[in-house]
Scaffold this active site. Structure first.
Site, PDB file in Angstrom:
ATOM      1  N   TRP A 163       0.857  -1.192   0.000  1.00 37.81           N
ATOM      2  CA  TRP A 163       0.000   0.000   0.000  1.00 37.81           C
ATOM      3  C   TRP A 163       0.895   1.245   0.000  1.00 37.81           C
ATOM      4  O   TRP A 163       1.873   1.307   0.737  1.00 37.81           O
ATOM      5  CB  TRP A 163      -0.912   0.005   1.243  1.00 37.81           C
ATOM      6  N   ASP A 210     -15.237  12.590  -2.173  1.00 36.16           N
ATOM      7  CA  ASP A 210     -14.710  11.266  -1.822  1.00 36.16           C
ATOM      8  C   ASP A 210     -15.540  10.644  -0.696  1.00 36.16           C
ATOM      9  O   ASP A 210     -16.688  11.038  -0.440  1.00 36.16           O
ATOM     10  CB  ASP A 210     -13.218  11.401  -1.467  1.00 36.16           C
ATOM     11  N   ASP A 211     -14.970   9.718  -0.016  1.00 40.40           N
ATOM     12  CA  ASP A 211     -15.610   8.919   1.041  1.00 40.40           C
ATOM     13  C   ASP A 211     -16.280   9.804   2.098  1.00 40.40           C
ATOM     14  O   ASP A 211     -15.768  10.874   2.439  1.00 40.40           O
ATOM     15  CB  ASP A 211     -14.490   8.080   1.697  1.00 40.40           C
ATOM     16  N   ARG A 259      -9.806  -2.805   7.576  1.00 43.43           N
ATOM     17  CA  ARG A 259     -10.402  -1.457   7.589  1.00 43.43           C
ATOM     18  C   ARG A 259     -11.855  -1.537   8.101  1.00 43.43           C
ATOM     19  O   ARG A 259     -12.743  -0.886   7.577  1.00 43.43           O
ATOM     20  CB  ARG A 259     -10.363  -0.804   6.215  1.00 43.43           C
ATOM     21  N   LYS A 294     -15.411   7.497  -8.773  1.00 42.87           N
ATOM     22  CA  LYS A 294     -14.184   6.844  -8.290  1.00 42.87           C
ATOM     23  C   LYS A 294     -14.641   5.563  -7.603  1.00 42.87           C
ATOM     24  O   LYS A 294     -15.350   5.624  -6.586  1.00 42.87           O
ATOM     25  CB  LYS A 294     -13.457   7.766  -7.315  1.00 42.87           C
ATOM     26  N   ASP A 351     -13.787   2.516  -5.545  1.00 44.41           N
ATOM     27  CA  ASP A 351     -12.713   2.102  -4.631  1.00 44.41           C
ATOM     28  C   ASP A 351     -12.943   0.666  -4.153  1.00 44.41           C
ATOM     29  O   ASP A 351     -14.053   0.123  -4.251  1.00 44.41           O
ATOM     30  CB  ASP A 351     -12.715   3.083  -3.444  1.00 44.41           C
ATOM     31  N   MET A 352     -11.911   0.048  -3.616  1.00 48.62           N
ATOM     32  CA  MET A 352     -12.011  -1.317  -3.069  1.00 48.62           C
ATOM     33  C   MET A 352     -10.870  -1.461  -2.077  1.00 48.62           C
ATOM     34  O   MET A 352      -9.715  -1.466  -2.465  1.00 48.62           O
ATOM     35  CB  MET A 352     -11.869  -2.329  -4.225  1.00 48.62           C
ATOM     36  N   ASN A 353     -11.220  -1.534  -0.777  1.00 46.58           N
ATOM     37  CA  ASN A 353     -10.195  -1.337   0.248  1.00 46.58           C
ATOM     38  C   ASN A 353      -9.832  -2.516   1.134  1.00 46.58           C
ATOM     39  O   ASN A 353      -9.358  -2.305   2.255  1.00 46.58           O
ATOM     40  CB  ASN A 353     -10.597  -0.161   1.142  1.00 46.58           C
ATOM     41  N   CYS A 357      -9.871   2.359  -8.320  1.00 39.64           N
ATOM     42  CA  CYS A 357      -9.040   2.635  -7.145  1.00 39.64           C
ATOM     43  C   CYS A 357      -9.123   1.411  -6.256  1.00 39.64           C
ATOM     44  O   CYS A 357     -10.165   0.754  -6.179  1.00 39.64           O
ATOM     45  CB  CYS A 357      -9.605   3.856  -6.416  1.00 39.64           C
ATOM     46  N   ASP A 404      -2.082   5.807  -3.140  1.00 42.53           N
ATOM     47  CA  ASP A 404      -2.450   6.742  -2.070  1.00 42.53           C
ATOM     48  C   ASP A 404      -1.254   7.569  -1.629  1.00 42.53           C
ATOM     49  O   ASP A 404      -1.403   8.481  -0.817  1.00 42.53           O
ATOM     50  CB  ASP A 404      -2.997   5.971  -0.857  1.00 42.53           C
TER      51      ASP A 404
HETATM   52  C1  DGJ Z   1      -8.676   4.708  -0.397  1.00 41.39           C
HETATM   53  C2  DGJ Z   1      -8.402   5.569  -1.601  1.00 41.39           C
HETATM   54  O1  DGJ Z   1      -7.249   5.171  -2.243  1.00 41.39           O
HETATM   55  C3  DGJ Z   1      -8.323   7.024  -1.165  1.00 41.39           C
HETATM   56  O2  DGJ Z   1      -7.990   7.829  -2.250  1.00 41.39           O
HETATM   57  C4  DGJ Z   1      -9.637   7.419  -0.567  1.00 41.39           C
HETATM   58  O3  DGJ Z   1     -10.638   7.372  -1.546  1.00 41.39           O
HETATM   59  C5  DGJ Z   1      -9.978   6.501   0.582  1.00 41.39           C
HETATM   60  N1  DGJ Z   1      -9.910   5.123   0.217  1.00 41.39           N
HETATM   61  C6  DGJ Z   1     -11.346   6.799   1.118  1.00 41.39           C
HETATM   62  O4  DGJ Z   1     -11.740   5.916   2.077  1.00 41.39           O
END
Ligand code: DGJ
Length: 732
Positions: A200, A367-368, A444, A477, A479-481, A527, A549
């Protein structure tokens, strides 16, 4: 014809503009990989010119030719069980309990164009004349298995696109344990294994190690191609540079668990394979069913890594990325994440937007944190309803106000996830990936939705579509975290539980296909905690991706340099953020942050209201300059002139197709006193043309810029230049 079958020599000869790929049919039975390299016109009598030795003691005699054995032959699609003890491309278990497959040649078909791969992303043609495809049929007579090896050659690209499909034409079900997409060889081991390693916020750092006898591999078991290893491998001569030397590239068009390996045998022949990771993979193929494995894009360059990358860049930019934004200018954006994190309200976002608009920014991205009760990252994923405390008039109200300011509006989603603290989870606790009775590991604070289920996929499509239909939203955007643990589905039958990793990827591809098709005027940026799933598969759905990031300009030199091994600049999201940088606390100048971000999909990720008037003027000038150069950055050829991995500075150059517009970005990393100058020689110019540098008005001939070059002193930490040259005349 780019592909021909030569009956006299029993070979298939695939020719790209500069390369040849040759497959022979040995004794009417086995397909052998004979050659991949610089273009040749013919390969006579291949049994007299086999690139491998005859068998000796301890090797099994082949049934078709006693001098040879499968254990040393360069089989084009190897299986386990009949004398080849190296890693196979294919392995399956049959109804009778055996696990031996023996595939022999059964015919071929040749046609113009390229067919789509069912359910999977793939390179494509717009007109059938652009490419030719060869499909070779292999069969296991005993089990009734049919394997089709597919090869596409584009007229304009030095790439061979390979994929594999298997059909159960037998009487019983088959359990596939391993089905790789490509096997190829190099016939000595004087090569390096070059790959992109990361984590990351430190994605795609270039690593090189010499091949040794034995197996070297990279993989992912995370149900995502991941930050850690990219599904890309190069096998290159140790002496290869950006401009010279043999380099073979292998890039998998897939976003899930993958394996890339090089196995050097006792004869120093290296078998290079790539495909879905057999670890954690199984597929039950019922009678009459087919399984399609993803495609691998192979390139060969005799002129080093630079040429390999430029092949990938153009092929992926024009024949993998799709949709209205593929060739379009993308807007300069501002994203509120690093400006506010979760602490914003409508007024704050409008504040950021107004100043950004006056500076020339075109798109405001929220964003979020805009949905459910999400003020921290432990809740609300899945509840895609605007938070009325932050946004009293919802997304509709905010988006309309942004449009009134004169900007486009974009929105963040993380649709694959669910928080335990969410209405969605409370209503459907079985919708997440989990194993009944086993604790769920969070990451997360969140869980992953079970995209193998149709009801879950439909929910995601509807939830996202409802929001997109409710407001003038021009950008998403996606995203997938987190990665997936406790692999299990409440819906899949026991015998198909191990299919979840691949079914998840098929599920996300289906969701993305449906949403991107329904909203063709929305620009989608991928993302995954930055560049965690930035792979060729995802480019089929998103023409751009949030590269990392880590927004520090110096860290980005490494990340963007490594990413550019495969990915074109048109796909790389790059933003100017505040200093000290939030990830590494480093302070770099606004100029350098702007210069490094300008050579990607440019944007800002800070509150411009915190800048001084002078800095705002700098931002305006950066945006103005970017708008002048964005076409050449996105559509031009990229040359990596100096690598941050090899020295103390970085230089990248972008040249338009017509060679009339050139952008050079140079950045010093650590300054030194009384050190020599860096000589940066440009590439790809018209040697006879005169180019004017637009800021100084100084003129140079192309041959001067290419052979003498420009000298940089590297005497200030993090100092950088962005130079633009325009061709003014050509004197022969
Ligand atoms: C991870 C992304 O890479 C960031 O840019 C941002 O959007 C955060 N998530 C938001 O939770």
């Amino acid at each position: 014809m780019a592909i021909r079958y030569e009956e006299e020599h029993r070979i298939f000869h695939l020719q790209t503009p500069k390369t040849s790929y040759i497959i022979g049919i040995m004794e009417g039975r086995y397909l052998l990989h004979l050659y991949y390299g610089k273009k040749i016109q013919s390969y006579p009598d291949f049994m007299r010119h086999l690139p491998i030795r005859k068998g000796r003691s301890w090797e099994c005699e082949d049934v078709s030719h006693p001098d040879y054995c499968l254990g040393t032959l360069s089989t084009e699609y190897p299986c386990y069980g009949s004398g080849d003890f190296r890693s196979p491309a294919f392995h399956a278990e049959y109804e009778d309990g055996s696990a031996v497959t023996c595939l022999t040649y059964a015919g071929y078909e040749l046609y113009r164009g390229k067919k789509p791969l069912k359910g999977l992303p793939a390179t494509y043609v717009e007109k059938a004349q652009e490419a030719e495809t060869l499909e070779i049929l292999l069969r296991d007579e005993l089990q009734g298995l049919e394997v089709v090896l597919s090869y596409t050659v584009f007229a304009d690209f030095d790439a061979i696109i390979k994929s594999v499909r298997v059909k159960n034409a037998g009487k019983h079900s088959v359990r596939i344990k391993r089905i790789l997409s490509s096997t190829a060889y190099v016939f000595d081991k004087d090569f390096e294994f070059v790959h992109l390693e990361g984590a990351w916020a430190r994605e795609r750092h270039i690593q090189k190690m010499p091949l040794i006898n034995g197996t070297m591999s990279i993989d992912s078991k995370r149900v995502s191609s991941s930050h850690y290893h990219s599904p890309f491998l190069a096998i290159a001569r140790p002496s290869a540079t950006e401009t010279q030397g043999d380099v073979y590239g292998y890039s998998l068009v897939y976003s899930g668990n993958f394996l890339a390996e090089a196995e050097v045998d006792s004869k120093d022949v290296a078998r290079i394979q790539m495909g879905i990771n057999p670890f954690g993979f199984q597929w039950l193929l019922e009678k009459g069913e087919e399984f399609q494995a993803p495609e691998v894009v192979l390139t060969y360059s005799a002129n080093g890594f630079g040429e390999m990358s430029r092949t990938y860049h153009k092929l992926y930019r024009t024949r993998l990325c799709r949709g209205n934004f593929r060739d379009a200018e993308r807007p300069v954006l501002i994203n509120n994440w690093e400006a506010t994190y979760f602490q914003f309200n409508e007024e704050k976002i409008l504040d950021i937007a107004r100043l950004a608009k006056s500076a020339g920014v075109e798109l405001m991205v929220l964003d979020d944190g805009w949905f459910g009760k999400r003020n921290i990252d432990n809740c609300s994923l899945g509840d895609w309803f605007p938070n009325r405390e932050k946004l009293p008039e919802g997304i509709t109200g905010l988006a309309n106000k942004i449009v009134d300011i004169g900007m486009q509006f974009g929105l963040w989603f993380e649709p694959e996830m669910v928080s335990e603290d969410s209405d969605l989870f409370r209503a459907h606790p079985d919708w997440c990936i989990h194993i009944k009775g086993r604790e769920k590991t969070t990451s997360r604070n969140q869980l992953v939705l079970d995209l193998t289920r149709q009801d879950v996929r439909d929910y995601i499509v509807k939830a996202v579509s409802d929001i997109l239909e409710s407001a003038p939203i021009s950008y998403v955007k996606w995203d997938m975290n987190r990665n997936i643990t406790e692999i299990g589905s409440a819906k899949l039958p026991t015998e198909r539980q191990q299919e979840l990793p691949h079914r998840y990827i098929l599920g996300i591809y289906e969701v993305l296909e449906r949403i991107t098709t329904a909203f063709p005027n929305v620009l989608f940026e991928g993302c995954s905690g930055g560049g965690g799933r930035f792979d060729a598969g995802m480019l089929y759905y998103y023409p751009q991706y949030w590269t990392s990031d880590d927004t520090d300009a110096i860290e980005r030199l490494y990340i963007q340099h490594g990413t550019s091994m495969v990915m074109p600049a048109s796909t790389m999201g790059a933003h100017v953020s505040a200093v000290p940088n939030h990830q590494v606390k480093r302070t770099t100048s606004l100029k350098t942050r702007g210069n490094v971000a300008s050579v990607g999909q440019f944007g800002y990720e800070l509150d411009l209201n915190t800048l001084s008037e002078d800095e705002i003027q700098t931002v305006k000038a950066q945006i103005q300059r970017y708008k002048e150069i964005r076409e050449v950055i996105h559509q031009g050829q990229m040359y990596r002139l100096r690598s941050p991995f090899e020295g103390n500075d970085t230089a990248w150059e972008y040249v338009s197709e017509q060679k009339d517009e050139v952008v050079l970005m140079h950045c010093t990393i650590q300054a030194g006193v009384q050190r020599g100058l860096s000589q940066v020689k440009l590439e790809g110019l018209d040697p006879e043309a005169t180019y004017r540098e637009i800021d100084t008005g100084e003129t140079y001939r192309g041959d001067f810029l290419m052979h003498v070059g420009l000298y940089f002193s590297n005497d200030r930490d993090y100092e950088s230049q962005l130079m633009v040259f325009r061709k003014i005349k050509t004197v022969k």
